[in-house]
Design an enzyme around this catalytic site. Structure first.
Site, mmCIF file in Angstrom:
data_model
loop_
_atom_site.group_PDB
_atom_site.id
_atom_site.type_symbol
_atom_site.label_atom_id
_atom_site.label_comp_id
_atom_site.label_asym_id
_atom_site.label_seq_id
_atom_site.Cartn_x
_atom_site.Cartn_y
_atom_site.Cartn_z
ATOM 1 N N HIS A 57 0.934 -1.137 -0.128
ATOM 2 C CA HIS A 57 -0.031 0.052 -0.088
ATOM 3 C C HIS A 57 0.988 1.097 -0.289
ATOM 4 C CE1 HIS A 57 -2.944 2.895 1.102
ATOM 5 N NE2 HIS A 57 -3.961 1.934 0.612
ATOM 6 N N ASP B 270 -7.941 -4.942 -0.216
ATOM 7 C CA ASP B 270 -8.452 -5.943 -1.082
ATOM 8 C C ASP B 270 -8.184 -7.324 -1.008
ATOM 9 O OD1 ASP B 270 -9.895 -4.025 -2.555
ATOM 10 O OD2 ASP B 270 -8.146 -3.410 -3.569
HETATM 11 N N1 ACO Z 1 4.302 -7.485 -4.746
HETATM 12 C C1 ACO Z 1 5.602 -7.519 -5.260
HETATM 13 N N2 ACO Z 1 6.517 -6.547 -4.812
HETATM 14 C C2 ACO Z 1 5.656 -5.248 -4.438
HETATM 15 C C3 ACO Z 1 4.547 -5.184 -4.324
HETATM 16 C C4 ACO Z 1 3.757 -6.453 -4.549
HETATM 17 N N3 ACO Z 1 2.361 -6.414 -4.374
HETATM 18 N N4 ACO Z 1 3.998 -3.994 -3.877
HETATM 19 C C5 ACO Z 1 5.283 -3.262 -3.970
HETATM 20 N N5 ACO Z 1 6.278 -4.106 -4.274
HETATM 21 C C6 ACO Z 1 7.685 -3.739 -4.180
HETATM 22 C C7 ACO Z 1 8.006 -3.087 -5.526
HETATM 23 O O1 ACO Z 1 8.384 -3.891 -6.516
HETATM 24 C C8 ACO Z 1 9.085 -1.928 -5.053
HETATM 25 O O2 ACO Z 1 10.577 -2.773 -4.932
HETATM 26 P P1 ACO Z 1 11.851 -2.109 -4.939
HETATM 27 O O3 ACO Z 1 11.862 -1.250 -3.983
HETATM 28 O O4 ACO Z 1 12.800 -3.271 -5.007
HETATM 29 O O5 ACO Z 1 11.833 -1.602 -6.426
HETATM 30 C C9 ACO Z 1 8.706 -1.965 -3.439
HETATM 31 O O6 ACO Z 1 7.808 -2.926 -3.179
HETATM 32 C C10 ACO Z 1 7.914 -0.598 -3.314
HETATM 33 O O7 ACO Z 1 6.900 -0.560 -4.234
HETATM 34 P P2 ACO Z 1 6.364 0.689 -5.120
HETATM 35 O O8 ACO Z 1 5.462 0.049 -6.392
HETATM 36 O O9 ACO Z 1 7.206 1.644 -5.036
HETATM 37 O O10 ACO Z 1 5.196 1.235 -3.970
HETATM 38 P P3 ACO Z 1 3.917 2.124 -4.178
HETATM 39 O O11 ACO Z 1 3.639 2.944 -3.094
HETATM 40 O O12 ACO Z 1 4.322 3.040 -5.424
HETATM 41 O O13 ACO Z 1 2.617 1.206 -4.563
HETATM 42 C C11 ACO Z 1 0.890 -0.220 -4.729
HETATM 43 C C12 ACO Z 1 1.606 0.806 -3.930
HETATM 44 C C13 ACO Z 1 0.583 0.179 -6.080
HETATM 45 C C14 ACO Z 1 -0.260 -0.626 -3.874
HETATM 46 C C15 ACO Z 1 1.831 -1.534 -4.792
HETATM 47 O O14 ACO Z 1 2.277 -2.029 -3.635
HETATM 48 C C16 ACO Z 1 1.261 -2.760 -5.602
HETATM 49 O O15 ACO Z 1 1.336 -2.726 -6.979
HETATM 50 N N6 ACO Z 1 0.453 -3.545 -4.864
HETATM 51 C C17 ACO Z 1 -0.551 -4.554 -5.613
HETATM 52 C C18 ACO Z 1 -1.725 -4.157 -6.263
HETATM 53 C C19 ACO Z 1 -2.692 -3.710 -5.026
HETATM 54 O O16 ACO Z 1 -3.076 -4.726 -4.003
HETATM 55 N N7 ACO Z 1 -3.376 -2.670 -4.992
HETATM 56 C C20 ACO Z 1 -4.254 -2.419 -4.072
HETATM 57 C C21 ACO Z 1 -3.837 -1.104 -3.159
HETATM 58 S S1 ACO Z 1 -4.893 -0.855 -1.897
HETATM 59 C C22 ACO Z 1 -6.110 0.281 -2.678
HETATM 60 O O17 ACO Z 1 -6.144 0.785 -3.895
HETATM 61 C C23 ACO Z 1 -7.691 0.007 -2.457
#
Ligand code: ACO
Length: 427
Positions: free
Chosen positions: A306, A363
């Site tokens: 998140h 979710d």
């Molecule tokens: N699985 C694997 N790796 C992940 C995940 C994941 N679900 N989420 C983040 N990471 C990793 C990224 O690859 C990144 O790694 P790095 O530092 O080695 O490059 C690090 O964790 C940080 O991730 P970001 O994408 O920079 O985090 P951001 O805050 O931009 O994204 C998000 C948050 C979009 C929710 C992300 O965690 C994601 O894509 N999750 C999966 C989709 C999801 O469940 N979305 C629902 C969110 S809740 C809502 O909207 C109601």
């Protein structure tokens, strides 16, 4: 804490006021930065940018706190019903009995949807995604309610808000009826908001429909948990569209589209698809954990991580418990719930997820509950939209009443410098 922040650029110092929120959130007010120095800030994804001051929702991602208008999400989920929370979010205070009764009656009176809207819906093929239909229908409402809202009139504002709250669940239910090619009914005003929504989705023609009261209560709670989440992607969209003084329905329609994406509200559908894929693959969660960690693989563990919560998502805690309760109540045994729990445990013990503070979000378990209720996967994000509607409305209203300026970020241009036009024959 000092009341000003000082920034030095090329040996010249600039001072900016510091704003402190009621929960001691500290922000540097850089409104004058470009005017004074010619310099802007760069923050793709707005990871570090406050777009507004807001009195609606407080969340602390490190501590796992979520409050609407000062009330904790745990207490609201336990004690309030959805329409009380809707009123609270939009108008700022919990309604007293009289206010709540009036609010519920007003919503009932506005619930009928113009018959011509059915023609709009029938223009979609049954294969259309329900979120696409919902966004379009919300926008189409404008055609049948063309008078723009006078935001300086509380009465006008109230009427528009009630109209949207009343018609939106009908439109949401109709997207499912369109997929199933079944008749389109209006709301049953003998039932409450949530129960009538279930009925509009599930009633079979010529048959009595009686919702399980525990299912109604569980859905009511799920909607409360989704009702607002401060400046997330869809809410910021609603505020920014509304800031051009586009109307309420147009702004909300844009919010529905923003919510649709798999990185936002679309994640609940993506979670179930991922769990199904794990099941079809034999149930080995470690393979999928490895895929999620592999930087050469675009796969992410859906429902994990998140932007703001870096400890736990308080909504996920409540929902995980509710998933167990709803499945037990309905006597549903879903192997996917076991896969989800196994996946959660494995990820929480894995260094990659621990280091990056990736926890299950709202979710991760909500789709399992929707599935147990018989709601098809493609409808999950629509359920989220019905829950999030009051948050979008509250944020739109706050933005309009606050007379916020039009949202218009700047950019750092990295394209070509001035060059001469090349005639077609010379390219
Ligand atoms: N699985 C694997 N790796 C992940 C995940 C994941 N679900 N989420 C983040 N990471 C990793 C990224 O690859 C990144 O790694 P790095 O530092 O080695 O490059 C690090 O964790 C940080 O991730 P970001 O994408 O920079 O985090 P951001 O805050 O931009 O994204 C998000 C948050 C979009 C929710 C992300 O965690 C994601 O894509 N999750 C999966 C989709 C999801 O469940 N979305 C629902 C969110 S809740 C809502 O909207 C109601």
């Amino acid at each position: 804490m000092s009341k000003v922040a000082t920034l030095e650029i090329d040996g010249k110092k600039y001072e900016f006021p510091i704003t402190i929120g009621t929960e001691n959130e500290v922000a540097i007010d850089i409104k004058s930065l470009r005017g004074d120095s010619g310099v802007i800030t760069l923050d793709p994804g707005f990871k570090n940018t406050g777009s507004c001051e807001s009195a609606i929702t407080f969340l602390d991602g490190e501590k796992g706190i979520l409050r609407y208008r000062g009330y904790s999400i745990e207490e609201l989920a336990e004690k309030a019903d959805f329409l009380e929370v809707v009123f609270l979010l939009i108008f700022g205070e919990l309604p007293n009995k009289e206010e709540l009764d009036k609010f519920k009656e007003d919503i009932k009176h506005q619930s009928e949807v113009n018959l011509d809207m059915k023609k709009v819906l029938r223009g979609f093929p049954p294969t259309a995604h329900p979120m696409g239909m919902l966004s379009s229908l919300t926008s189409a409402l404008i055609a049948f309610n063309p008078k723009s809202v006078n935001v300086d009139s509380e009465e006008d504002m109230y009427k528009a808000i009630v109209k949207l709250l009343a018609k939106f669940p009908t439109l949401a239910a109709w997207t499912l009826r369109r997929k199933n090619d079944t008749s389109l009914e209006n709301r049953d005003n003998n039932l409450g908001y949530v129960e009538s929504f279930l009925k509009m989705m599930f009633q079979e023609s010529g048959k009595e429909y009686k919702a399980n009261k525990n299912v109604v209560a569980a859905l009511d709670r799920l909607l409360i948990l989704h009702a607002d989440h401060e400046q997330n992607c869809s809410t910021s969209t609603v505020r920014i569209v509304g800031s051009s003084q586009a109307g309420l329905f147009a702004s909300i329609s844009a919010g529905v589209s923003a919510l649709w994406g798999p990185l936002h509200g679309g994640a609940n559908q993506a979670v179930i698809e991922m769990l199904e894929a794990i099941k079809a693959d034999g149930g080995d969660t470690s393979k999928f954990i490895a895929k999620a960690k592999d930087k050469n693989d675009p796969f992410r563990l859906m429902g994990f991580g998140h932007r703001v919560y870096k400890n736990f998502d308080p909504r996920a805690k409540i929902i995980k418990k509710a998933a167990d309760e709803v499945l037990a109540e309905l006597g549903v045994e879903d192997p996917i719930l076991d896969i989800a729990k196994g996946l959660e445990k494995a990820a929480l013990e894995d260094e990659y997820f621990v280091e990056r503070k990736l926890y299950p979000n709202v979710d991760f378990y909500s789709g399992i509950i929707y599935r147990a209720m018989g709601i098809p996967t493609e409808m999950f994000t629509v359920m989220f939209a019905v829950g999030r509607l009051p948050g979008w409305i509250a944020q739109w209203r706050e933005m309009r009443l606050g007379k916020e300026p039009i949202g218009r970020p700047r950019q750092v241009y990295i394209g070509e410098n001035l060059r001469s036009f090349k005639e077609l024959d010379n390219r």
